[in-house]
Design an enzyme around this catalytic site. Sequence first.
Site, short mmCIF file in Angstrom:
data_model
loop_
_atom_site.label_atom_id
_atom_site.label_comp_id
_atom_site.label_asym_id
_atom_site.label_seq_id
_atom_site.Cartn_x
_atom_site.Cartn_y
_atom_site.Cartn_z
CD GLU A 1 33.35 20.92 95.56
OE1 GLU A 1 32.61 19.96 95.74
OE2 GLU A 1 32.93 22.07 95.37
C1 TNX Z 1 30.31 21.40 98.35
S1 TNX Z 1 31.69 21.95 100.89
C2 TNX Z 1 30.94 22.62 98.28
C3 TNX Z 1 30.14 23.84 98.02
C4 TNX Z 1 28.71 23.51 97.76
C5 TNX Z 1 28.23 22.45 98.73
C6 TNX Z 1 26.76 22.13 98.59
C7 TNX Z 1 32.64 22.67 99.94
C8 TNX Z 1 33.91 23.07 100.47
N1 TNX Z 1 32.26 22.85 98.65
O1 TNX Z 1 30.69 24.55 96.94
O2 TNX Z 1 27.96 24.67 97.92
O3 TNX Z 1 28.97 21.29 98.53
O4 TNX Z 1 26.33 21.30 99.65
#
Ligand code: TNX
Length: 471
Positions: free
Chosen positions: A282
């Site tokens: 992300e």
């Molecule tokens: C996505 S999964 C994220 C996390 C959050 C999560 C909550 C991922 C690699 N990144 O930063 O905590 O969703 O479900």
Amino acid sequence: MDAIIPAPVYVKPVPAESFTLTSATVVSATGAGVPVAEHLAAQLDISVVEGTGGAIALTLDEAAVTHPEGYRLCVGKERVTLAAGTPAGLFAGVQTLLQLHSDRVIAGGEVRDEPRFAHRGAMLDMSRHFYTVAEVKRFVDQLARFKLNVLHLHLTDDQGWRIEIRSWPRLATVGGGTQVGGGGGGYYTQDDYRDLVAYAAARHITVVPEIDVPGHTTAALASYPELNADGVAPAVFTGRGDATGFSSLATGKEVTYRFMGDVLREVAALTPGEYLHLGTDETHATPEDERLRFLDRVLPMVADLGKSVMGWHEILRSPDPPVSTVPQYWGRASSDPAMASAVARGQRVLLSPAHRVYLDMKYEPGMEIGYDWAGCVDVADVYGWDPGTYMEGVPEAAVLGIEAPLWSETLRSYADVEAMAFPRLAAVAELGWSPRSAHDWDSFARRLAAYGPRWDADGVNYHRSAQIRWR
Ligand code: TNX
């Protein structure tokens, strides 16, 4: 004998051959087997002798097994013998033996066993909510019971930096000072972390530390203004961050690479395991061209430290990552061209599909804690897939293993960690360890119900999923 989780490769119950522990029972082992014998002895409240003469005899013998983590266990009326090629194999056998034990009787028969996948993991997110060393050790104890062998620590994120870095001390003291909801927080000193790694290693669990970059970095950015593109430190962040991916290291500044070099060097020096996890998920606040340049500089740093890289599957968006780079797939699709081409060039992958193994998803609607963006994930959802055939272009041989992440935004306490992790991690363990031929929901559900009293005895706050007929 017929209640073991994860289900072994081969089990032959012989009830007439059960072994009864007495005050005189001792466990014997030699060399590298002794610490495993000590672990067993502490659990059963018996003593250890060095040698081969114990009524419970642990033997290191490579010829007895066909896999480094395999073991053979024979329980007879007079004697219990456990053989394996390595201490890890003996330790796995000891976990089986402990599940066969109840009220000073070890159920009679024979077990031959070995794992399907090498990496059977769980992830704890101590950034969003901090957990003490004692709490993490408790978690490690519960992982070990199911032959899970990797603990991934999500040590850094927007809400908290949880590991002392001596060359950048404010990361922990400022960046570790709070958590979701404000207040609280905390961090592990390097001694704490070493202690945790050693505790896990004694239970044959490898720690994979994650330093999530270049996004998910507000805690670092708040600690050092120079890591920000505009040179201004933001406030520490105590929200949940449901719109994730809003922070970024200043990927265009040289100081960022000095920072990365220092952090990775210190973390690598504390970590005996092969992998350092770089996150890379992300990165919506990092321009894509800068992100590529960042990874192009940071990936070789890890290699220079003698380690290999893990990352969320977004790590595949990098220029020619080393073939040893392991992407951790957290999507929900069963086909992803980037994953298939990584496998085609020889990379191995870790599977964490969110709608199957995200332990921060609610079990069912209406729960107070947990998210549901990947749907509700009850025990049967965790159990109901096959990592060996899940993804197009990702054959079983390319699957290093599976891992269940437990993100902590909505959790309030360590008791919530246990409720979200158990019983679902038992299903993860069976998918990761047991041969596909043993896969059977009805059998698993029955064995899980039978396991409940063991969690009760350990004081584990497991969730009484409505899918299981708990006793
Ligand atoms: C996505 S999964 C994220 C996390 C959050 C999560 C909550 C991922 C690699 N990144 O930063 O905590 O969703 O479900």
